[in-house]
Design an enzyme around this catalytic site. Structure first.
Site, short mmCIF file in Angstrom:
data_model
loop_
_atom_site.label_atom_id
_atom_site.label_comp_id
_atom_site.label_asym_id
_atom_site.label_seq_id
_atom_site.Cartn_x
_atom_site.Cartn_y
_atom_site.Cartn_z
CB SER A 140 11.10 -24.00 1.38
OG SER A 140 10.10 -24.98 1.36
CE1 TYR A 153 8.27 -20.78 -1.19
CE2 TYR A 153 8.10 -22.95 -1.24
CZ TYR A 153 8.28 -21.88 -0.52
OH TYR A 153 8.51 -21.81 0.77
#
Length: 263
Positions: A140, A153
């Site tokens: 990501s 995350y």
């Protein structure tokens, strides 16, 4: 792009990026092994593939490390060594650090980091023996930067980059490629399924995701990256600028990130 007759295992394949990659690869003649926790949704994805008879389902919870070993053995015993492992399974977050239970941090790490590397460790010995293979990691933009309400995350994605940079340096000489792809905003349910501080799901589509690339468009770009065996690639829109601002103008980035509204 030469994917015909390649044996490819995709995790997190029941929706979003994983499902889009499955459909795109099936069109190109790959033999697919699809995994996620949702067997029924996996079956729907299989039926949407161009060659469903060449798509095989292996339901799996990537936090069950013993199950990973069993499924890996089943795949190798039935089909032989895979050519490409696509580590796509993951879960996002929407909560402040002060409001997040430690158990939630641990769950996100288990899914995004430990499950990911457990899959790689299960397949790596065979690739090294054969001196070929490719591990694709869906990271990501958060693997490169940190923003509010994404602490665990971002930590899990940062950890992947450290692990796979090290692994790449160890195995490239043995013919095993490591490709890490960092998506920006993609139109998936990732924000809807994101965990909040108490472990419940966020249940909202973020503005960024709703306006991002379609999953199919992302998949087409990702396949070009995979075929080229690139070491690292970023796919998205203007949100990718965050990576470069953070790298080249860190003081400016710290100023910006304290003021932007992150959804």
């Amino acid at each position: 792009m030469q994917f015909a007759d390649k044996i490819i295992w995709i995790t997190g394949a029941s929706s979003g990026i994983g499902a889009a990659l499955a459909k795109a690869l099936s069109k190109r003649g790959a033999m697919l092994m699809l995994s996620s926790r949702n067997k029924e949704q996996l079956e729907l994805v299989r039926q949407q593939c161009a060659h469903p008879n060449e798509v095989f389902l292996f339901p799996l919870d990537v936090t069950d490390f013993k199950a990973i070993e069993r499924v890996a053995d089943d795949i190798v015993n039935q089909f032989g060594m895979i050519d490409i492992l696509i580590n796509n399974a993951g879960i996002s977050q929407r909560s402040l650090v002060a409001d997040t239970l430690l158990e939630v941090d641990q769950k996100i790490m288990d899914v995004n980091y430990f499950g990911n590397i457990a899959l790689t460790k299960a397949m790596l010995p065979g690739m090294l023996i054969r001196k070929s293979g490719q591990v694709v990691v869906i990271s990501s933009v958060m693997g490169k930067v940190g923003t509010p309400v994404r602490s665990a995350y971002a930590a899990s994605k940062h950890a992947l980059h450290g692990f796979y940079d090290s692994l790449r340096a160890e195995v490239e000489k043995d013919g095993v490629a490591i490709t890490v792809i960092c998506p920006g905003y993609v139109q998936t349910q990732v924000s809807v399924n994101a965990l909040t501080g108490d472990g419940s799901t966020f249940q909202k589509m973020s503005d960024g995701n709703s306006k991002g690339l379609t999953a199919d468009a992302f998949a087409e770009k990702a396949l070009r990256v995979i075929a080229a065996r690139k070491k690292e690639a970023y796919i998205g829109g203007k949100e990718l600028l965050a990576i470069y601002v953070r790298r080249f103008f860190p003081s400016l980035w710290f100023w910006i990130v304290q003021r932007i509204k992150v959804t």
